[in-house]
Design a protein around this motif. Structure first.
Motif, PDB file in Angstrom:
ATOM      1  N   ASN A  15     -16.749 -12.007  12.943  1.00 33.93           N
ATOM      2  CA  ASN A  15     -18.163 -12.058  13.291  1.00 33.93           C
ATOM      3  C   ASN A  15     -18.790 -10.663  13.335  1.00 33.93           C
ATOM      4  OD1 ASN A  15     -20.679 -12.734  14.114  1.00 33.93           O
ATOM      5  ND2 ASN A  15     -20.073 -13.682  16.049  1.00 33.93           N
ATOM      6  N   LEU A  16     -19.379 -10.258  12.218  1.00 35.86           N
ATOM      7  CA  LEU A  16     -20.126  -8.999  12.200  1.00 35.86           C
ATOM      8  C   LEU A  16     -21.629  -9.310  12.225  1.00 35.86           C
ATOM      9  CD1 LEU A  16     -18.190  -6.733   9.622  1.00 35.86           C
ATOM     10  CD2 LEU A  16     -17.655  -7.244  11.997  1.00 35.86           C
ATOM     11  N   SER A  17     -21.965 -10.500  12.717  1.00 37.70           N
ATOM     12  CA  SER A  17     -23.382 -10.884  12.727  1.00 37.70           C
ATOM     13  C   SER A  17     -24.062 -10.423  14.015  1.00 37.70           C
ATOM     14  CB  SER A  17     -23.531 -12.389  12.509  1.00 37.70           C
ATOM     15  OG  SER A  17     -22.920 -13.126  13.534  1.00 37.70           O
ATOM     16  N   GLN A  18     -23.766 -11.070  15.124  1.00 34.74           N
ATOM     17  CA  GLN A  18     -24.460 -10.738  16.368  1.00 34.74           C
ATOM     18  C   GLN A  18     -24.029  -9.357  16.863  1.00 34.74           C
ATOM     19  OE1 GLN A  18     -23.900 -13.861  19.223  1.00 34.74           O
ATOM     20  NE2 GLN A  18     -25.704 -13.300  20.410  1.00 34.74           N
ATOM     21  N   GLY A  19     -24.954  -8.643  17.504  1.00 36.27           N
ATOM     22  CA  GLY A  19     -24.664  -7.269  17.928  1.00 36.27           C
ATOM     23  C   GLY A  19     -23.956  -7.179  19.263  1.00 36.27           C
ATOM     24  N   LYS A  26     -18.857 -18.684   5.139  1.00 33.78           N
ATOM     25  CA  LYS A  26     -18.004 -19.861   4.895  1.00 33.78           C
ATOM     26  C   LYS A  26     -16.899 -19.572   3.886  1.00 33.78           C
ATOM     27  CE  LYS A  26     -21.603 -23.315   5.697  1.00 33.78           C
ATOM     28  NZ  LYS A  26     -22.649 -24.021   4.977  1.00 33.78           N
ATOM     29  N   ASP A  27     -17.246 -18.886   2.784  1.00 32.99           N
ATOM     30  CA  ASP A  27     -16.265 -18.741   1.688  1.00 32.99           C
ATOM     31  C   ASP A  27     -15.440 -17.467   1.791  1.00 32.99           C
ATOM     32  OD1 ASP A  27     -17.497 -20.990   0.885  1.00 32.99           O
ATOM     33  OD2 ASP A  27     -18.349 -20.196  -0.978  1.00 32.99           O
ATOM     34  N   PHE A  28     -16.008 -16.423   2.393  1.00 31.93           N
ATOM     35  CA  PHE A  28     -15.272 -15.151   2.441  1.00 31.93           C
ATOM     36  C   PHE A  28     -14.869 -14.763   3.861  1.00 31.93           C
ATOM     37  CE2 PHE A  28     -17.607 -15.117  -1.521  1.00 31.93           C
ATOM     38  CZ  PHE A  28     -16.667 -14.656  -2.421  1.00 31.93           C
ATOM     39  N   GLY A  29     -15.353 -15.502   4.856  1.00 32.56           N
ATOM     40  CA  GLY A  29     -14.879 -15.278   6.226  1.00 32.56           C
ATOM     41  C   GLY A  29     -15.444 -14.042   6.900  1.00 32.56           C
ATOM     42  N   VAL A  30     -16.660 -13.633   6.508  1.00 31.19           N
ATOM     43  CA  VAL A  30     -17.320 -12.528   7.216  1.00 31.19           C
ATOM     44  C   VAL A  30     -18.755 -12.963   7.534  1.00 31.19           C
ATOM     45  CG1 VAL A  30     -18.016 -10.101   7.175  1.00 31.19           C
ATOM     46  CG2 VAL A  30     -15.946 -10.815   5.954  1.00 31.19           C
ATOM     47  N   ALA A  31     -19.064 -13.052   8.819  1.00 29.30           N
ATOM     48  CA  ALA A  31     -20.414 -13.487   9.210  1.00 29.30           C
ATOM     49  C   ALA A  31     -21.344 -12.287   9.308  1.00 29.30           C
ATOM     50  CB  ALA A  31     -20.363 -14.212  10.557  1.00 29.30           C
ATOM     51  N   SER A  72     -23.382 -16.781  14.876  1.00 26.75           N
ATOM     52  CA  SER A  72     -22.195 -16.661  15.724  1.00 26.75           C
ATOM     53  C   SER A  72     -21.483 -18.009  15.857  1.00 26.75           C
ATOM     54  CB  SER A  72     -22.570 -16.135  17.124  1.00 26.75           C
ATOM     55  OG  SER A  72     -22.677 -14.743  17.085  1.00 26.75           O
ATOM     56  N   ALA A  73     -22.275 -19.083  15.976  1.00 32.80           N
ATOM     57  CA  ALA A  73     -21.674 -20.419  16.098  1.00 32.80           C
ATOM     58  C   ALA A  73     -20.946 -20.771  14.804  1.00 32.80           C
ATOM     59  CB  ALA A  73     -22.761 -21.451  16.398  1.00 32.80           C
ATOM     60  N   LEU A  74     -21.564 -20.467  13.667  1.00 35.17           N
ATOM     61  CA  LEU A  74     -20.935 -20.768  12.377  1.00 35.17           C
ATOM     62  C   LEU A  74     -19.645 -19.943  12.220  1.00 35.17           C
ATOM     63  CD1 LEU A  74     -21.097 -22.249   9.646  1.00 35.17           C
ATOM     64  CD2 LEU A  74     -22.385 -20.296   8.757  1.00 35.17           C
ATOM     65  N   PHE A 126     -24.758  -5.798   8.952  1.00 32.34           N
ATOM     66  CA  PHE A 126     -23.446  -5.909   9.598  1.00 32.34           C
ATOM     67  C   PHE A 126     -23.485  -5.163  10.926  1.00 32.34           C
ATOM     68  CE2 PHE A 126     -22.324  -5.864   5.018  1.00 32.34           C
ATOM     69  CZ  PHE A 126     -21.522  -6.988   4.935  1.00 32.34           C
ATOM     70  N   CYS A 127     -22.783  -5.671  11.929  1.00 33.92           N
ATOM     71  CA  CYS A 127     -22.610  -4.936  13.191  1.00 33.92           C
ATOM     72  C   CYS A 127     -21.247  -4.253  13.154  1.00 33.92           C
ATOM     73  CB  CYS A 127     -22.684  -5.905  14.375  1.00 33.92           C
ATOM     74  SG  CYS A 127     -22.232  -5.103  15.935  1.00 33.92           S
ATOM     75  N   PHE A 128     -21.242  -2.916  13.357  1.00 34.48           N
ATOM     76  CA  PHE A 128     -19.951  -2.217  13.307  1.00 34.48           C
ATOM     77  C   PHE A 128     -19.430  -1.815  14.702  1.00 34.48           C
ATOM     78  CE2 PHE A 128     -23.157   1.077  12.163  1.00 34.48           C
ATOM     79  CZ  PHE A 128     -22.951   1.998  13.177  1.00 34.48           C
ATOM     80  N   ALA A 129     -19.963  -2.437  15.746  1.00 31.84           N
ATOM     81  CA  ALA A 129     -19.419  -2.187  17.094  1.00 31.84           C
ATOM     82  C   ALA A 129     -18.149  -3.011  17.266  1.00 31.84           C
ATOM     83  CB  ALA A 129     -20.451  -2.564  18.147  1.00 31.84           C
ATOM     84  N   LYS A 130     -17.158  -2.694  16.456  1.00 29.88           N
ATOM     85  CA  LYS A 130     -15.934  -3.502  16.417  1.00 29.88           C
ATOM     86  C   LYS A 130     -14.726  -2.573  16.368  1.00 29.88           C
ATOM     87  CE  LYS A 130     -18.654  -7.030  15.940  1.00 29.88           C
ATOM     88  NZ  LYS A 130     -18.903  -8.017  16.973  1.00 29.88           N
ATOM     89  N   ARG A 131     -13.556  -3.121  16.721  1.00 29.74           N
ATOM     90  CA  ARG A 131     -12.320  -2.333  16.611  1.00 29.74           C
ATOM     91  C   ARG A 131     -12.088  -2.000  15.135  1.00 29.74           C
ATOM     92  NH1 ARG A 131      -8.420  -6.400  18.488  1.00 29.74           N
ATOM     93  NH2 ARG A 131     -10.178  -7.749  18.098  1.00 29.74           N
ATOM     94  N   GLN A 132     -11.366  -0.876  14.938  1.00 26.76           N
ATOM     95  CA  GLN A 132     -11.127  -0.454  13.557  1.00 26.76           C
ATOM     96  C   GLN A 132     -10.424  -1.550  12.756  1.00 26.76           C
ATOM     97  OE1 GLN A 132     -10.355   3.666  13.157  1.00 26.76           O
ATOM     98  NE2 GLN A 132      -8.905   3.356  11.493  1.00 26.76           N
ATOM     99  N   GLU A 133      -9.484  -2.241  13.401  1.00 30.27           N
ATOM    100  CA  GLU A 133      -8.748  -3.266  12.632  1.00 30.27           C
ATOM    101  C   GLU A 133      -9.674  -4.422  12.220  1.00 30.27           C
ATOM    102  OE1 GLU A 133      -6.980  -2.960  16.210  1.00 30.27           O
ATOM    103  OE2 GLU A 133      -6.320  -5.046  16.388  1.00 30.27           O
ATOM    104  N   THR A 134     -10.670  -4.717  13.064  1.00 30.49           N
ATOM    105  CA  THR A 134     -11.628  -5.778  12.708  1.00 30.49           C
ATOM    106  C   THR A 134     -12.444  -5.346  11.491  1.00 30.49           C
ATOM    107  OG1 THR A 134     -11.830  -6.261  15.058  1.00 30.49           O
ATOM    108  CG2 THR A 134     -13.476  -7.261  13.604  1.00 30.49           C
TER     109      THR A 134
END
Ligand SMILES: Cc1ncc(COP(=O)(O)O)c(C=O)c1O
Length: 381
Positions: free
Chosen positions: A30-34, A338-343, A20-22, A362-370
């Motif tokens: 940030n699709l890393s932390q849930g 870092k290179d593709f912008g998806v954590a 998340s920090a990175l 991947f965490c998919f608890a995100k808005r559709q646009e994210t």
């Protein structure tokens, strides 16, 4: 300066904090932390506000606000047919993590063995070790990560004190099925073995599957701590309010630890959730809500070179990437961020030995646009 003998010498900062920090540092999605990137319900926020205005701002009772425990008992009886006594068998905790730590602390003694299944959520093993217990881990394998019950049987001996289960499962998104319950039942029958069942994703279950709560089965319920969290279902992971249910003889020991660990938990939020739970659609609507996100995200990922693993519950989607690279999952996760912008989270982080099956979470608890934006970037990989 005197030297300190660390009780957890192997423990560093969790992978969730690191990724998340990175993500923040490099501006990655940030699709890393849930945790969700959308807000909790305005109605629930209003109820918290109202509770504060009413003056519910002092210590809650040690076991939790009575109305909330009653609502939890009613919900559990309705969903799983289990009658927990709110006075003696339910305790409100500061999230699932505290419930897990408290249950382990209450019953695991030095040299007791505790069986966990890896990949495992990160807070189980440290709590066992802090109590002087011995972690007996069994590694599960993709693509289906089923528990090899014949191997569990072989691990059981007279020092086995507890088995920790997690359904729906983080990170693999698998669920326990009735066959698993039957195997588990046979293993613990006539044995002095307790179960800690981490069910924080109980309402995030898809395709009409049944959540196999330990609460459903009287013979398992009598040996189990069942742990739940309001952070996951109500999109409020920052509130850190959850609960534990267990038969009175276990809950009695649980509360002895709980009262000196936190004493009691955030009062206004407990009053608010007690009100909110009166409307059952607040939780019954969750499988459809998250399934839509899962399906949308999976459809997007199908266009990429990542390969989808099954997802029956939780808000995580795992993928393999053997068509893309043979890098270690930890290196590839850093490069994706870092290179593709998806954590993302490398699944090896959930194995004590760092076992790498080239699986990312991947965490998919995100808005559709994210999710769409993330897929757009992942299409370039
Ligand atoms: C499997 C599992 N158990 C427990 C927890 C902790 O829940 P809480 O945030 O309520 O402490 C989490 C949070 O991510 C989790 O994934």
């Amino acid at each position: 300066m005197s030297a300190i003998l660390s009780k957890l010498p192997q423990t560093g900062t969790t992978i969730f904090t690191v990724m998340s920090a990175l993500a923040q540092q490099v501006g990655a999605i940030n699709l890393s932390q849930g945790f969700p990137d959308f807000n909790t319900s305005p109605e629930l926020i209003k109820l918290v506000n109202a509770a504060m205005k009413k003056g519910h701002n002092q210590y809650a009772p040690m076991a939790g606000v009575a109305q909330l425990r009653e609502q939890i008992a009613a919900k559990t009886e309705k969903l799983y047919g289990a009658a927990y006594d709110p006075d003696t068998e339910i305790t409100i905790t500061a999230g699932g993590t505290q419930a897990i730590f408290t249950a382990i602390t209450a019953v695991v003694n030095p040299n007791d063995e505790v069986i966990i299944f890896e990949p495992a959520f990160d807070c189980y093993a440290p709590a066992i070790k802090l109590m002087g217990g011995v972690v007996k881990s069994l590694e599960l394998e993709p693509p289906d990560y089923r528990i090899p019950w014949n191997m569990v049987k072989r691990l059981i001996n007279n020092r086995t004190r507890m088995i920790i289960l997690n359904t729906p499962h983080n990170p693999t998104a698998t669920i326990l099925r009735k066959e698993d319950i039957d195997e588990l039942s046979a293993i613990v029958k006539n044995q002095d073995i307790l179960i800690l069942s981490d069910e924080v994703y109980e309402h995030l279950i898809f395709d009409g599957e049944t959540h196999q709560s330990m609460a459903r089965y009287a013979h398992l319920r009598e040996k189990s701590f069942v742990v739940a969290s309001f952070g996951k279902p109500f999109h409020a992971t920052g509130w850190k309010v959850g609960y534990c249910m267990a038969p009175a003889y276990l809950m009695n020991e649980f509360r002895k630890v709980h009262q000196f660990l936190v004493f009691s938990v955030n009062a206004p939020i407990q009053y608010a959730i007690a009100e909110y739970l009166k409307n059952e659609s607040t939780y019954l609507s969750l499988p459809a809500f998250f399934q839509e996100k899962r399906d949308h995200f999976r459809t997007g990922l199908e266009q990429t070179r990542f390969k989808l693993l099954p997802c029956s519950g939780s808000y995580f989607q795992s993928v393999t990437y053997n068509d893309i690279t043979d890098e270690k999952d930890s290196d590839f996760s850093l490069r994706l961020t870092k290179d593709f912008g998806v954590a993302v989270i490398p699944t090896s982080a959930f194995y004590n030995r760092g076992t790498d099956h080239h699986v990312l979470r991947f965490c998919f608890a995100k808005r559709q646009e994210t999710l769409d934006k993330a897929v757009e970037r992942l299409l370039r990989v």
